[in-house]
Design an enzyme around this catalytic site. Sequence first.
Site, PDB file in Angstrom:
ATOM      1  N   ARG A 154      -4.982   4.069  10.903  1.00 36.00           N
ATOM      2  CA  ARG A 154      -4.325   3.766   9.631  1.00 36.00           C
ATOM      3  C   ARG A 154      -3.058   2.944   9.851  1.00 36.00           C
ATOM      4  O   ARG A 154      -2.720   2.084   9.037  1.00 36.00           O
ATOM      5  CB  ARG A 154      -4.036   5.040   8.817  1.00 36.00           C
ATOM      6  CG  ARG A 154      -3.544   4.763   7.389  1.00 36.00           C
ATOM      7  CD  ARG A 154      -3.630   5.974   6.474  1.00 36.00           C
ATOM      8  NE  ARG A 154      -4.999   6.314   6.138  1.00 36.00           N
ATOM      9  CZ  ARG A 154      -5.713   5.728   5.161  1.00 36.00           C
ATOM     10  NH1 ARG A 154      -5.155   4.820   4.376  1.00 36.00           N
ATOM     11  NH2 ARG A 154      -6.960   6.080   4.946  1.00 36.00           N
ATOM     12  N   SER A 206     -12.529  -2.265   6.291  1.00 34.26           N
ATOM     13  CA  SER A 206     -11.361  -2.558   7.130  1.00 34.26           C
ATOM     14  C   SER A 206     -11.354  -1.665   8.363  1.00 34.26           C
ATOM     15  O   SER A 206     -11.126  -2.130   9.487  1.00 34.26           O
ATOM     16  CB  SER A 206     -10.064  -2.338   6.347  1.00 34.26           C
ATOM     17  OG  SER A 206     -10.009  -3.176   5.221  1.00 34.26           O
ATOM     18  N   HIS A 222      -4.285  -0.470  10.238  1.00 31.89           N
ATOM     19  CA  HIS A 222      -4.729  -0.922   8.918  1.00 31.89           C
ATOM     20  C   HIS A 222      -3.543  -1.368   8.061  1.00 31.89           C
ATOM     21  O   HIS A 222      -3.611  -2.375   7.347  1.00 31.89           O
ATOM     22  CB  HIS A 222      -5.478   0.244   8.244  1.00 31.89           C
ATOM     23  CG  HIS A 222      -5.919  -0.010   6.849  1.00 31.89           C
ATOM     24  ND1 HIS A 222      -5.290   0.540   5.760  1.00 31.89           N
ATOM     25  CD2 HIS A 222      -6.925  -0.769   6.356  1.00 31.89           C
ATOM     26  CE1 HIS A 222      -5.905   0.132   4.658  1.00 31.89           C
ATOM     27  NE2 HIS A 222      -6.891  -0.659   4.986  1.00 31.89           N
TER      28      HIS A 222
END
Lengths: 219, 219
Positions: free
Chosen positions: A40, A17, A43
């Site tokens: 993040r 990812s 994500h």
Amino acid sequence: MLGELEQVRPADIEKRSFEMITEELGGRKFPPETEPIIKRCIHTSADFDYADNLVFSDNAVERALQALKNGASIVTDTQMAKAGINKKRLSQYGGEVLCFMSDEDVAQAAAENGTTRAAASMDKAAELYRKRQAEGSGDGGLIFAIGNAPTALVRLYELVREGGVKPELIIGVPVGFVNVVQAKELILELSDTPYIVARGRKGGSNIAACICNALLYML
Amino acid sequence: MLGELEQVRPADIEKRSFEMITEELGGRKFPPETEPIIKRCIHTSADFDYADNLVFSDNAVERALQALKNGASIVTDTQMAKAGINKKRLSQYGGEVLCFMSDEDVAQAAAENGTTRAAASMDKAAELYRKRQAEGSGDGGLIFAIGNAPTALVRLYELVREGGVKPELIIGVPVGFVNVVQAKELILELSDTPYIVARGRKGGSNIAACICNALLYML
């Protein structure tokens, strides 16, 4: 069709990812200490707006990492963020996650003062802070992770200005419409307080938790 | 500046937020039963993409409301979604929120089968379903709210196709990059299973919880 699924081993899903996020960001550069946090957030949300809307005060990440190492605890404004923060990792350094939103005394204080429980929960956190300071047990101090209520962020701003609390870091990422943008701009006015703020309307308890975890994974 | 804050009473913040969302959507019309769900997703994320990416199967909302009235429980793939769902409201109809992600037997099954805990937790939910069916205690059936793991959604698809479980509703809103889009498209292939799916990469445990709550508030 099941055949169209990409074959990725469970242990490699997160890595893959992040590779996809890096690819889609093209050659874009970020200050190195902010990059794991920005990625993040993308994500967690699949929203590339976080490449643009996150604002970091000078040395915010460095100071936050030091605070976590010193055993800072995290105060948050939702049970969801509390559920999402890696409490095991945090406890390795001595910290814990605190959320006062469901406390009876907070509900009562909010009703008496005509404010929100979120705002009242910041007063409770500031009280805890002052009590610990008076006892000489700084306990690493407090990081505030606000993912939901702009009223919490506004009250926190007031408390900082009044000297009622001195946060190690403010993660200012409430989401929504009423006073969300304005509350975040207030935090950007603070000169001595480290902050990470998602400018604009976006954010959420998932983003608050994910920024805490990004910091913990950097240690 | 504090003076720039809009003066809204705590009890009116949510109402005012929904008014702002309605204004910004302009004259846009949605099927009436889907509108509170679409608007609550926008409220939760400040992301108007949810006006376009939510797909509802025929009568999904009506069937989900009936299931909740009958005491359906909600199975979810994160502790965060569990924390965010209004469990008090759900319990008024007899349902509870179940999350098997932290269960020891699920971790073990995942390790043995080389799959994710999220996928293994769907097997555990299907087992529970079959046990209840065998006992004749349908208990209102199960609603699946998947906000994180596409692997949970893929396993759920397989289980439905194999006859291993018959969900009252699938809320398919995992977020992210690896197989997220594909997993959601699989759910759209199911012909007899009610679903609410956020097409594309977006979603999250906050969105999964918010769709559950939107349904509960419609009762």
